[in-house]
Design an enzyme around this catalytic site. Structure first.
Site, mmCIF file in Angstrom:
data_model
loop_
_atom_site.group_PDB
_atom_site.id
_atom_site.type_symbol
_atom_site.label_atom_id
_atom_site.label_comp_id
_atom_site.label_asym_id
_atom_site.label_seq_id
_atom_site.Cartn_x
_atom_site.Cartn_y
_atom_site.Cartn_z
ATOM 1 N N ASP A 172 0.818 -1.208 0.000
ATOM 2 C CA ASP A 172 0.000 0.000 0.000
ATOM 3 C C ASP A 172 0.854 1.261 0.000
ATOM 4 O OD1 ASP A 172 -2.162 -1.669 0.070
ATOM 5 O OD2 ASP A 172 -2.538 -1.445 2.217
ATOM 6 N N GLY A 173 2.058 1.169 0.552
ATOM 7 C CA GLY A 173 2.932 2.333 0.597
ATOM 8 C C GLY A 173 3.312 2.859 -0.776
ATOM 9 N N ASN A 268 -4.263 9.165 2.809
ATOM 10 C CA ASN A 268 -4.740 8.402 3.968
ATOM 11 C C ASN A 268 -5.200 9.301 5.108
ATOM 12 O OD1 ASN A 268 -4.870 5.710 3.336
ATOM 13 N ND2 ASN A 268 -2.991 5.133 4.358
ATOM 14 N N ASP A 298 -3.639 11.580 23.287
ATOM 15 C CA ASP A 298 -2.389 11.358 22.561
ATOM 16 C C ASP A 298 -2.367 12.058 21.213
ATOM 17 O OD1 ASP A 298 -1.338 9.912 24.584
ATOM 18 O OD2 ASP A 298 -1.469 7.952 23.610
#
Length: 427
Positions: A172-173, A268, A298
């Site tokens: 996917d990268g 994304n 966070d």
């Protein structure tokens, strides 16, 4: 195409042969096959309108690809199954993206490039650092083929209006990386599953020749994966200089406030987190100029529907089909039991700023890259981009997505309950 001889491509003036101002295709045919002298990418201003379905995306993808007009479409909503790829001119150039430092991809990469160059007579673009791999430079047989390639370097060369479609080899990268190379219109992307997860890469390499031929002929379904247009505005105090009568620069100790803006196209998600600090992050979230909430935890994830199955789902968000026009907001470990992920319309504008009483700075990254610190006075503005990524489907947008959920995420997988027989029903 399945649309028959009467199907007419739905194109804008650029797609029908008009030249984009400031971009000359003549540079493609220089003797040098390198693009190292290209200018930096510029951003065009588009008038945005606020609507439930967000801005209508452009109808061209790269210099030659467009989508068939659908007379059955109502408003901005189109049946995903009717989204078909077509070409107003035969494609001649292709960008091949290969995952770096992966020896298992060398043979598929060589086979594909030889097929595209020798059989299909395509102009092949390859990143320079891919061809610098010793395993490729040491192959004398492939060396003669690679000399015909056009090379480019990330952040130096502009591929706009040079590439007709893209082929990704990896996980996917590679698709995320291909998206980052185009800051406006993106050519159609065909992604082969040669990585680890493969949620966004539906094609298998076994029958690549048949599949690539179908794409070149224009026989394919596509899904328009919306992107986020992100602007990071940073405030810095710079020392103010003065020039005396003799031309010498004098420093008087005064400072002036300057603002620098950088834009990104994100496929994304945008992730804002507390970085190395042990304190909770404390950032304000605005929607169309109104303060919605202060995020204490966070961090925060702002994702596209495509990104909903990435970091967002790991943080407890829902999964959204890529054809849904929306933006998802997901807190990361919020210090509140009632802070749940929310989905907002694609047409809104989000703004994230460090809270005035925040104990520490925040950090932001875009699709896991370009990580940078956010200080007081800085802001991050996020809207739905007018330039989606046209991802080529193996079957169609709906079946491909559910197939990925089942194969990659094992969605709703469990042992089936035994059926009841007649004796069990008596009790």
């Amino acid at each position: 195409m399945d649309g028959g001889p009467e199907a007419v491509p739905y194109c804008c003036a650029t797609c029908e042969g008009g030249e984009v101002p400031g971009r000359s295709l003549g540079r493609l045919y220089k003797k040098s096959r390198s693009l190292s002298t290209s200018s930096a990418t510029t951003y065009s201003e588009y008038r945005r309108t606020q609507s439930l379905h967000g801005p209508s995306p452009v109808t061209t993808f790269g210099p030659k690809a467009c989508m068939l007009k659908n007379p059955q479409a109502v408003m901005h909503i189109q049946d995903p199954a009717s989204q078909r790829l077509t070409w107003n001119k035969p494609p001649k150039s292709v960008l091949v993206i290969k995952k770096i430092r992966d020896a298992s991809l060398l043979q598929p990469f060589k086979e594909l490039c030889i097929f595209l160059t020798e059989v299909k007579n395509m102009i092949v673009y390859v990143e320079k650092k891919v061809l610098d791999d010793p395993a490729i430079t040491g192959d004398e047989n492939f060396g003669a083929i690679s000399k015909k390639f056009c090379t480019f370097r990330e952040d130096f060369d502009d591929l706009s209006n040079r590439v007709d479609f893209i082929i990704c080899l990896g996980g996917d990268g590679t698709l995320l990386y291909a998206s980052s190379l185009f800051q406006d219109s993106v050519p159609p992307v065909m992604a082969f599953h040669l990585g680890s997860l493969g949620f966004l890469t539906p094609f298998k390499f076994d029958t690549y020749q048949t599949q690539v031929t179908q794409i070149i002929e224009g026989n394919a379904a596509i899904v328009l994966r919306s992107r986020l247009q992100v602007q990071v505005l940073k405030e810095t105090w710079e020392e103010k200089d003065a020039v005396d009568e003799k031309g010498f620069i004098l420093t008087n100790g005064e400072h002036e406030l300057s603002r620098k803006a950088v834009q990104y196209q994100v496929l994304n998600e945008v992730v804002v987190d507390r970085g190395p600090s042990s304190y909770l992050s404390n950032v304000d979230l605005y929607l169309d100029g109104h303060l919605i909430t202060t995020v204490q935890g966070d961090g925060l994830i702002v994702s596209t529907p495509t990104g909903s199955t990435a970091y967002a789902v790991a943080a407890g968000a829902s999964m959204i089909h890529p054809n849904v026009p929306a933006i998802m907001i997901t807190p990361i470990c919020p210090h509140s039991l009632s802070f749940r992920p929310i989905v907002v319309p694609a047409g809104v504008e989000l703004k994230i700023m460090l809270s005035r009483d925040a104990r520490n700075t925040a950090w932001v990254s875009f699709d896991g890259r370009k990580r940078q610190e956010i200080c007081h006075g800085d802001s991050i503005t996020i809207t739905t981009s007018c330039f989606p990524v046209p991802s080529i489907c193996f079957r169609d947008p709906v079946n491909d997505w559910f197939e990925s959920l089942a194969q990659c995420l094992h969605w709703n997988v469990r042992k089936k309950q035994n059926h009841l027989n007649s004796e069990d029903e008596e009790f």
